[in-house]
Design an enzyme around this catalytic site. Structure first.
Site, mmCIF file in Angstrom:
data_model
loop_
_atom_site.group_PDB
_atom_site.id
_atom_site.type_symbol
_atom_site.label_atom_id
_atom_site.label_comp_id
_atom_site.label_asym_id
_atom_site.label_seq_id
_atom_site.Cartn_x
_atom_site.Cartn_y
_atom_site.Cartn_z
ATOM 1 N N THR A 8 -5.627 -13.421 -7.993
ATOM 2 C CA THR A 8 -6.662 -14.232 -8.640
ATOM 3 C C THR A 8 -6.255 -15.690 -8.648
ATOM 4 O OG1 THR A 8 -8.027 -14.503 -10.623
ATOM 5 C CG2 THR A 8 -5.711 -14.022 -10.994
ATOM 6 N N ASN A 9 -7.236 -16.573 -8.609
ATOM 7 C CA ASN A 9 -6.994 -17.998 -8.834
ATOM 8 C C ASN A 9 -7.489 -18.412 -10.211
ATOM 9 O OD1 ASN A 9 -5.701 -19.085 -6.434
ATOM 10 N ND2 ASN A 9 -7.537 -18.402 -5.355
ATOM 11 N N LYS A 13 -7.833 -15.008 -16.303
ATOM 12 C CA LYS A 13 -7.708 -13.587 -15.937
ATOM 13 C C LYS A 13 -6.237 -13.193 -15.857
ATOM 14 C CE LYS A 13 -11.629 -12.828 -12.721
ATOM 15 N NZ LYS A 13 -11.879 -12.445 -11.312
ATOM 16 N N ASP A 69 -12.889 -8.301 -9.541
ATOM 17 C CA ASP A 69 -14.131 -9.054 -9.407
ATOM 18 C C ASP A 69 -14.988 -8.669 -10.604
ATOM 19 O OD1 ASP A 69 -15.334 -11.045 -7.578
ATOM 20 O OD2 ASP A 69 -17.034 -9.683 -7.682
ATOM 21 N N PHE A 150 -12.715 -17.568 -22.044
ATOM 22 C CA PHE A 150 -13.172 -18.397 -20.921
ATOM 23 C C PHE A 150 -14.574 -17.950 -20.521
ATOM 24 C CE2 PHE A 150 -12.874 -15.559 -17.147
ATOM 25 C CZ PHE A 150 -12.220 -14.482 -17.713
ATOM 26 N N LYS A 173 -10.172 -8.873 -28.001
ATOM 27 C CA LYS A 173 -11.028 -8.864 -26.800
ATOM 28 C C LYS A 173 -10.546 -7.800 -25.812
ATOM 29 C CE LYS A 173 -12.513 -11.420 -22.730
ATOM 30 N NZ LYS A 173 -12.442 -12.612 -21.884
ATOM 31 N N HIS A 178 -14.505 -5.395 -20.722
ATOM 32 C CA HIS A 178 -14.654 -4.827 -19.381
ATOM 33 C C HIS A 178 -13.309 -4.818 -18.643
ATOM 34 C CE1 HIS A 178 -14.966 -9.085 -19.525
ATOM 35 N NE2 HIS A 178 -15.106 -9.272 -18.234
HETATM 36 P P1 ITT Z 1 -10.852 -15.000 -8.800
HETATM 37 O O1 ITT Z 1 -11.956 -14.608 -7.834
HETATM 38 O O2 ITT Z 1 -9.853 -15.905 -8.188
HETATM 39 O O3 ITT Z 1 -10.235 -13.808 -9.478
HETATM 40 P P2 ITT Z 1 -13.057 -16.059 -10.346
HETATM 41 O O4 ITT Z 1 -13.175 -16.706 -11.698
HETATM 42 O O5 ITT Z 1 -13.761 -16.729 -9.199
HETATM 43 O O6 ITT Z 1 -11.510 -15.865 -10.016
HETATM 44 P P3 ITT Z 1 -14.858 -13.813 -10.096
HETATM 45 O O7 ITT Z 1 -15.315 -14.183 -8.746
HETATM 46 O O8 ITT Z 1 -14.553 -12.369 -10.386
HETATM 47 O O9 ITT Z 1 -13.512 -14.580 -10.484
HETATM 48 O O10 ITT Z 1 -15.917 -14.354 -11.154
HETATM 49 C C1 ITT Z 1 -15.782 -13.987 -12.483
HETATM 50 C C2 ITT Z 1 -16.664 -14.871 -13.351
HETATM 51 O O11 ITT Z 1 -17.377 -14.047 -14.288
HETATM 52 C C3 ITT Z 1 -15.793 -15.804 -14.205
HETATM 53 O O12 ITT Z 1 -15.546 -17.033 -13.556
HETATM 54 C C4 ITT Z 1 -16.634 -15.936 -15.470
HETATM 55 O O13 ITT Z 1 -17.644 -16.886 -15.273
HETATM 56 C C5 ITT Z 1 -17.263 -14.544 -15.583
HETATM 57 N N1 ITT Z 1 -16.372 -13.649 -16.352
HETATM 58 C C6 ITT Z 1 -15.667 -12.587 -15.867
HETATM 59 N N2 ITT Z 1 -14.925 -12.034 -16.836
HETATM 60 C C7 ITT Z 1 -15.160 -12.748 -17.949
HETATM 61 C C8 ITT Z 1 -14.671 -12.683 -19.273
HETATM 62 O O14 ITT Z 1 -13.758 -11.794 -19.632
HETATM 63 N N3 ITT Z 1 -15.136 -13.566 -20.162
HETATM 64 C C9 ITT Z 1 -16.046 -14.489 -19.805
HETATM 65 N N4 ITT Z 1 -16.543 -14.651 -18.579
HETATM 66 C C10 ITT Z 1 -16.103 -13.778 -17.643
#
Ligand code: ITT
Length: 195
Positions: A8-9, A13, A69, A150, A173, A178
């Protein structure tokens, strides 16, 4: 302790995953393996994108690896932002703009029901990919509330809660989220696979 890369970036997360798995696994970040790639995410599903991220690391760097994801599905918006959650406003990772856009789309809409979904893909040794999913149901409130977490956390109130994820501690949390639910399944699988 066995090492595994989390592809992940997203620093938030990574922190959540380390808090949940850190005592049992040495979770390596992409920076720690010298990866600074912009990993493509071009699939149409959470599963497809999670596998694409994990596959990139496994093929290019050779490490056992998992990727997450995840995103928010809002019923009144036909499941949007879904796989586009990170870039809903057009700028990847701009949480404030994403939240503003979401609130704008929901003006005047009474049905605020939504869920967070997380899919983890694991690539370990030469095994076939394994997938773990977690979902938490809740609703989108009217204005951002809380500063923890976040993404959409300030707008998401899980069912049965009085507050948003952004008003909760990390442990609270992770216990219902999820990602927490998907990680629980991943941890069980890894524990069994390593015995
Ligand atoms: P990586 O792909 O590098 O893991 P990313 O942030 O781009 O990082 P995703 O493509 O999976 O990851 O997009 C996830 C998005 O969904 C994240 O940026 C948030 O906007 C939302 N999200 C996911 N999990 C969340 C959480 O626990 N709380 C709040 N928002 C969340």
């Amino acid at each position: 302790m066995e090492k595994i890369v989390f592809a992940t970036n997203n620093a938030h997360k990574l922190a959540e995953i380390r808090q949940m798995l850190g005592s049992r696994w040495q979770v390596l970040s992409l920076a720690e393996i010298g990866c600074h790639d912009d990993i493509p995410e071009t699939a149409e599903t959470f599963e497809g994108n999670a596998l694409q991220k994990a596959r990139w690391i496994k093929d290019k760097y050779g490490y056992d690896c998992f990727a997450d994801d995840s995103g928010l599905e809002v019923d009144a918006l036909g499941g949007a932002p879904g796989i586009h959650s990170a870039r809903y406003s057009g700028v990847h990772g701009d949480d404030t703009a994403n939240n503003e856009k979401l609130l704008g789309e929901l003006v005047g809409i009474a049905d605020r029901h939504a869920r967070f979904r997380c899919c983890i893909a694991l690539l370990r040794g030469n095994d076939a990919p394994a997938f773990f999913e977690g979902v938490v149901e809740g609703e989108i409130i009217d204005r951002p509330t809380g500063i923890a977490g976040f993404g959409y956390d300030p707008l998401f109130r899980p069912d049965g809660w009085e507050c948003t994820f952004a008003q909760a501690g990390a442990d609270e949390k992770n216990a219902v989220s999820h990602r927490g639910r998907a990680v629980e399944k991943l941890a069980e699988y890894l524990a069994a696979a390593c015995n």
